[in-house]
Design a protein around this motif. Structure first.
Motif, PDB file in Angstrom:
ATOM      1  N   ALA A 163       0.837  -1.199   0.000  1.00 27.16           N
ATOM      2  CA  ALA A 163       0.000   0.000   0.000  1.00 27.16           C
ATOM      3  C   ALA A 163       0.874   1.252   0.000  1.00 27.16           C
ATOM      4  N   TYR A 292     -10.672  -7.189   3.177  1.00 28.64           N
ATOM      5  CA  TYR A 292     -10.427  -6.301   2.038  1.00 28.64           C
ATOM      6  C   TYR A 292      -8.984  -5.801   1.966  1.00 28.64           C
ATOM      7  N   LYS A 295      -7.007  -0.190   2.659  1.00 30.89           N
ATOM      8  CA  LYS A 295      -7.584   0.860   1.822  1.00 30.89           C
ATOM      9  C   LYS A 295      -6.659   2.073   1.784  1.00 30.89           C
ATOM     10  N   TYR A 302     -11.553   8.210  -1.153  1.00 33.66           N
ATOM     11  CA  TYR A 302     -11.149   6.809  -1.287  1.00 33.66           C
ATOM     12  C   TYR A 302     -10.578   6.558  -2.677  1.00 33.66           C
ATOM     13  N   HIS A 305      -8.023  -0.168  -2.950  1.00 31.54           N
ATOM     14  CA  HIS A 305      -7.461  -1.003  -1.891  1.00 31.54           C
ATOM     15  C   HIS A 305      -6.521  -2.061  -2.453  1.00 31.54           C
TER      16      HIS A 305
END
Length: 357
Positions: A163, A292, A295, A302, A305
């Protein structure tokens, strides 16, 4: 006078891994070594042990040059067969003779700490290097055990690394560092399979590596049992004993070797992280969720993810980025690797993969 080919100033400890074809604790077999120079198997704590999947031992020897070979015999155990022998990231050919497994290792020119126990998959692009520690419950050692194996924290650390890679790409900070020869950002997890590197308690790293190492800022971002980030302890590479603990909501700043601000981040109350550059947007990485993944947000909007699937038995890592704004920017990255060394065998990236997850 010509310099001797032998260097005898210090010893080195070289590790050997014996991979069993079935898991279990069966006891360490008799191991004998022979060489035409001084060497011995050391049985000090952390240098001679068995895990479910492996037997690990270290040989103490002088640092030598030229063709310096050690012959090794391991008595056969009726409970299992020897599947692989590894030393310094290489597979060693072995023979089965008279109820013994026999092989040789070359220690010529080996210096620095032994790398035999490393099982790292390393991905690089300009300004970013990302390392996945291919942990496996069958190899856990040191402060990690089968009963307390930190599977959630391992998954969380990998998700945070990927991420962060996505955020750093969008920020443009990695490209800036590369283009201006200012170093790179290093994303690491933690390893559970090395007695001499406890790497405890579970954490991940977002490191700003300067071009000449010394002065690099090396945060250790700790992870709780639910996979949430809790705090950060930053060390300065090359300066022993210098560190600072950053609590929740406290910004940790990266500066380059000229003193300019490059990046800042902080752990936030919900177990996630915020990142920003001077004058730039604030990005957020959420805390890890098994359903999930992680994110990613920009200025509270947003973005998408990240979800990871990692099969350490087969050696296959899959990284999925679901882009909320532009489906064409979604991708599935597949990395096949050697499960014992982490070395990459094959990589593939597919776009517009929605529906695959």
């Amino acid at each position: 006078m010509q310099e001797s080919i032998y260097k005898t100033e210090k010893y080195r400890y070289t590790a050997i891994r014996l991979i069993k074809d079935k898991r279990g604790i069966f006891g360490i077999p008799q191991i004998n070594i022979s060489a035409d120079f001084e060497c011995e198997i050391t049985k000090d704590k952390g240098l001679y042990y068995e895990t479910d999947g492996e037997i690990v031992f270290y040989i103490k020897h002088f640092i030598l040059k030229d063709a310096c070979l050690i012959s090794i015999e391991v008595e056969q155990d009726e409970n299992y067969e020897l599947k692989h022998v590894l030393c310094e990231g290489k597979y060693i050919k072995f023979d089965h003779i008279n109820s013994c497994w026999k092989f040789q290792i070359e220690i010529s020119g080996l210096t620095g700490p032994t790398r035999t126990l490393f099982a790292h998959t390393i991905l690089r692009e300009d300004g970013i290097t990302l390392r996945v520690e291919e942990n496996d419950i069958g190899r856990c050692a040191g402060k990690y055990s089968k009963d307390t194996y930190p599977q959630i924290q391992i998954e969380a650390a990998s998700h945070y690394s990927f991420a962060a890679r996505e955020v750093l790409r969008r920020m443009g900070v990695a490209r800036y560092l590369h283009n201006n020869s200012l170093g790179y950002l290093l994303l690491l997890g933690f390893e559970t399979c090395n007695e001499l590197h406890p790497d405890f308690p579970p954490h991940w790293h977002l490191i700003f590596r300067w071009p000449y190492f010394c002065g690099s800022q090396a945060p250790h971002i700790y992870i709780d049992d639910e996979g949430r980030m809790t705090h950060n302890v930053m060390y300065i590479d090359g300066i022993s004993g210098v560190c600072r603990k950053y609590q929740v909501d406290e910004w940790c700043k990266f500066v380059d070797m000229y003193g300019a601000n490059v990046l800042a981040f902080r752990v936030v109350e919900d177990g996630g992280m915020e990142l920003t550059t001077p004058g730039g947007n604030v990005y957020k990485i959420s805390s890890y969720n098994k359903e999930y993944g992680v994110k990613v947000y920009c200025s509270n909007s947003y973005l998408g993810h990240v979800v990871l699937k990692n099969d350490t038995d087969k050696g296959k890592l899959q990284v999925f980025w679901n882009d909320e704004e532009r489906s064409e920017d979604s991708y599935a990255e597949s990395v096949e690797y050697d499960p014992y060394t982490g070395a990459i065998v094959k990589t593939e990236i597919m776009h517009e993969h929605k529906g695959l997850i």
